[in-house]
Design a protein around this motif. Structure first.
Motif, PDB file in Angstrom:
ATOM      1  N   TYR A   1      54.403  39.289  38.052  1.00  0.00           N
ATOM      2  CA  TYR A   1      54.074  39.242  39.474  1.00  0.00           C
ATOM      3  C   TYR A   1      53.322  37.965  39.811  1.00  0.00           C
ATOM      4  O   TYR A   1      53.591  37.304  40.792  1.00  0.00           O
ATOM      5  N   LEU A   2      52.326  37.648  38.968  1.00  0.00           N
ATOM      6  CA  LEU A   2      51.462  36.519  39.292  1.00  0.00           C
ATOM      7  C   LEU A   2      52.249  35.217  39.300  1.00  0.00           C
ATOM      8  O   LEU A   2      52.036  34.347  40.145  1.00  0.00           O
TER       9      LEU A   2
ATOM     10  N   PHE B   1      44.976  38.477  34.892  1.00  0.00           N
ATOM     11  CA  PHE B   1      44.593  38.406  36.312  1.00  0.00           C
ATOM     12  C   PHE B   1      43.777  39.628  36.711  1.00  0.00           C
ATOM     13  O   PHE B   1      42.714  39.511  37.338  1.00  0.00           O
ATOM     14  N   MET B   2      44.254  40.809  36.330  1.00  0.00           N
ATOM     15  CA  MET B   2      43.516  42.021  36.691  1.00  0.00           C
ATOM     16  C   MET B   2      42.130  42.016  36.058  1.00  0.00           C
ATOM     17  O   MET B   2      41.131  42.282  36.736  1.00  0.00           O
TER      18      MET B   2
ATOM     19  N   SER C   1      39.895  39.500  37.731  1.00  0.00           N
ATOM     20  CA  SER C   1      39.494  39.916  39.085  1.00  0.00           C
ATOM     21  C   SER C   1      38.383  40.957  39.028  1.00  0.00           C
ATOM     22  O   SER C   1      37.625  41.112  39.978  1.00  0.00           O
ATOM     23  N   MET C   2      38.317  41.679  37.899  1.00  0.00           N
ATOM     24  CA  MET C   2      37.314  42.733  37.764  1.00  0.00           C
ATOM     25  C   MET C   2      36.043  42.224  37.098  1.00  0.00           C
ATOM     26  O   MET C   2      35.111  42.988  36.851  1.00  0.00           O
TER      27      MET C   2
ATOM     28  N   ARG D   1      55.187  34.779  40.203  1.00  0.00           N
ATOM     29  CA  ARG D   1      55.968  34.671  41.436  1.00  0.00           C
ATOM     30  C   ARG D   1      55.055  34.465  42.653  1.00  0.00           C
ATOM     31  O   ARG D   1      55.322  33.635  43.509  1.00  0.00           O
ATOM     32  N   ALA D   2      53.982  35.226  42.697  1.00  0.00           N
ATOM     33  CA  ALA D   2      53.141  35.213  43.902  1.00  0.00           C
ATOM     34  C   ALA D   2      52.052  34.146  43.853  1.00  0.00           C
ATOM     35  O   ALA D   2      51.553  33.723  44.893  1.00  0.00           O
ATOM     36  N   GLY D   3      51.671  33.725  42.668  1.00  0.00           N
ATOM     37  CA  GLY D   3      50.572  32.774  42.546  1.00  0.00           C
ATOM     38  C   GLY D   3      49.225  33.456  42.685  1.00  0.00           C
ATOM     39  O   GLY D   3      49.131  34.626  43.048  1.00  0.00           O
ATOM     40  N   LEU D   4      48.194  32.707  42.371  1.00  0.00           N
ATOM     41  CA  LEU D   4      46.837  33.229  42.526  1.00  0.00           C
ATOM     42  C   LEU D   4      46.501  33.322  44.009  1.00  0.00           C
ATOM     43  O   LEU D   4      46.914  32.473  44.790  1.00  0.00           O
ATOM     44  N   PRO D   5      45.748  34.351  44.405  1.00  0.00           N
ATOM     45  CA  PRO D   5      45.301  34.392  45.803  1.00  0.00           C
ATOM     46  C   PRO D   5      44.415  33.195  46.119  1.00  0.00           C
ATOM     47  O   PRO D   5      43.768  32.634  45.236  1.00  0.00           O
ATOM     48  N   LYS D   6      44.420  32.831  47.375  1.00  0.00           N
ATOM     49  CA  LYS D   6      43.545  31.762  47.858  1.00  0.00           C
ATOM     50  C   LYS D   6      42.096  32.123  47.514  1.00  0.00           C
ATOM     51  O   LYS D   6      41.702  33.283  47.651  1.00  0.00           O
ATOM     52  N   GLN D   7      41.339  31.139  47.085  1.00  0.00           N
ATOM     53  CA  GLN D   7      39.916  31.360  46.770  1.00  0.00           C
ATOM     54  C   GLN D   7      39.719  32.403  45.682  1.00  0.00           C
ATOM     55  O   GLN D   7      38.700  33.088  45.660  1.00  0.00           O
ATOM     56  N   PHE D   8      40.711  32.535  44.771  1.00  0.00           N
ATOM     57  CA  PHE D   8      40.549  33.551  43.725  1.00  0.00           C
ATOM     58  C   PHE D   8      39.332  33.254  42.869  1.00  0.00           C
ATOM     59  O   PHE D   8      38.596  34.148  42.486  1.00  0.00           O
TER      60      PHE D   8
ATOM     61  N   TYR E   1      35.786  40.821  34.059  1.00  0.00           N
ATOM     62  CA  TYR E   1      35.788  40.782  32.590  1.00  0.00           C
ATOM     63  C   TYR E   1      36.049  39.358  32.113  1.00  0.00           C
ATOM     64  O   TYR E   1      36.762  38.581  32.756  1.00  0.00           O
TER      65      TYR E   1
END
Lengths: 329, 329
Positions: free
Chosen positions: A299-300, A264-265, A268-269, A302-309, A271
């Motif tokens: 973490y992911l 995820f990190m 998001s960057m 539990r929290a899920g992907l952010p909206k519009q990821f 890569y």
């Protein structure tokens, strides 16, 4: 930063580092399913087993079968960990593409873990190099040999490891024929500034052979340490699905960096890991089925992907329409 | 990096952001004990309450008493959050040194959270500025006014917030008289590269007024994001003891960055927070006593400090005796 879509390799090591610290033994069938699920999600490098005596680690008794299954995927790079020459012989026979031989830079950890001093491990490493070279000369496809330097960022038994020791052992590993130097935060003590310092230190003696980093998330700094390693040019990282893992000989050590959170990190960057996050998250179901009651971290998850990821991954320029906020007109 | 012992301010916001998301109300006595314990550990900046209607947030009904206690410490900088002019009036009367007025850059979040558009919040912010200036002209010590921009890194209701919106609202907040611009990852969606981009974006319009960052740890990136913010010159961060916190109007959001873990990272990197980690860890006992059964988070609390951590903090040069490893001689 201009490295959008630069490649970063994430090696799934949960089948080895993760499972060796879980008391129960995962069945071979579930290990196959895990490999299948990870492959389906796009993982193309996995450390799937270690060749250690089954009486020491019954979790790894099926190494040959697991490797045989992994090798059914043509473009999957399969790694095994070996503690000694005998293990390396078995790994060669099993047909892996990469062999990791751990060498602890902490004498106390080395003795506790493999009952050898670091110098003895360097000697053993050299014999593994010779074995691989002889096999290669006899026509076996050349196997990549990785010196997995462990307790590089601290040792729960001896405390901080002097930088001079780390450099000396990295240099000795290169001299003994390591194709790759990997640095392991076996005990989960790495901290960001130290990570940058040690990467530069080892690069001085190992050059481009310094290739991969292995972090545990014991003190919550796994991803922060990864970030620093990325900034220092590292493009290959070990991780375990659901954060499984630890080191039985390093008290207090907890799981590897979580594969999903790491991807995820990186995603998001900008890569390119080649790994599909939804598929990776779905693959946790294999662990839940195989090891009911075993804590699965992340973490992911539990929290899920952010909206519009997905949109956010497209980068600043493309994701930012020039919409002045109407509320401020 | 040459910023060893450079100062970084950690603001404890657990008494406000943490407690507002805990269903039970912590007694005033326990809040006093928390403030005492945090002060004893070296924390010198705390956001201790918000002035919102008690029927909306009964947890904050004792704001006046809590602030009065905090103000008994001469060198403690006491902050209150206010949603509107009336709250600001109460905060001024209570005698705080800093007032944070939140302004959401997401219209959807703003409406859900305070039933006002961002533009209406900017207008309200300007009236707070006027109130403070009038009080200052009347001889009251000048209170620092902070625009706490929220949902800057994403919104669970509207998704990604366009960079142009963030810049426009930051500019408007400066024009409306903000002494300080703080950026809040209300929904725990911030990612490292984005953090760097948004800091630079807001600095363009806010200059040195951009001072502090507020991260949640929803997706495990709180410390990685902090690291990037440090690299972009930010030296002030909010955090909550034991990771208490969240936002009731941002579904899925979890606690603030954990104070202990943050201080550990900063400490390990040579920054001076003035905070004693052992004291900070000990202060968790107040939360355990006050909120039995409430989950307390934190990696450091579970894993403990690494062996010889004190020594490791002294920096590369002093902590590395030139011991060549005898095992390799």
């Amino acid at each position: 930063m201009s490295d959008t879509q630069e490649r970063v390799v994430v090696t799934e090591v949960g089948m080895r580092d993760g499972l060796q610290s879980v008391a129960r033994t995962m069945s071979t069938e579930f290990k196959r399913r895990w490999i299948d699920a990870a492959y389906a999600a796009g993982v193309r490098q996995m450390e799937v087993a270690s060749f250690v005596p089954a009486k020491l680690l019954p979790q790894m008794a099926d190494a040959d079968d697991v490797i045989a299954h992994a090798l059914t995927y043509d473009d999957l790079i399969v790694t095994a960990l070996v503690p000694n020459l005998k293990g390396a012989q078995r790994a060669l026979e099993a047909g892996v593409q990469r062999i990791v031989a751990p060498i602890s830079v902490s004498a106390a950890h080395s003795l506790a873990n493999v009952r050898k001093t670091p110098a003895e491990m360097i000697d053993a490493f050299a014999t593994i190099r010779e074995l691989i070279d002889n096999a290669s000369n006899a026509g076996v496809r050349r196997v990549e040999l990785i010196a997995g330097l462990s307790t590089v960022f601290g040792c729960t038994l001896q405390g901080a490891v002097p930088y001079a020791d780390i450099a000396a052992i990295a240099r000795a590993a290169v001299q003994a024929g390591a194709d790759v130097i990997a640095l392991g935060d076996t005990t989960g003590e790495a901290t960001p500034r130290q990570v940058g310092e040690i990467i530069e230190l080892v690069r001085e003696v190992a050059g481009d052979r310094l290739r991969s980093l292995h972090f545990h998330d014991t003190r919550g700094l796994g991803l922060a340490n990864t970030l620093i390693a990325l900034q220092h040019g590292i493009r290959e990282f070990d991780a375990s699905l659901a954060g499984l893992g630890g080191c039985p000989h390093a008290p207090g050590a907890t799981g590897n960096v979580n594969t999903e959170d790491l991807v995820f990190m990186l995603d998001s960057m900008g890569y390119d890991t080649g790994i599909d996050l939804a598929g990776l998250l779905a693959s946790r179901a294999v662990l839940a089925d195989a090891l009911p009651g075993e804590p699965l971290y992340g973490y992911l998850a539990r929290a899920g992907l952010p909206k519009q990821f997905g949109a956010a991954r497209q980068g600043f320029a493309s994701r930012q329409p020039s919409s002045e906020p109407q509320v401020l007109q």
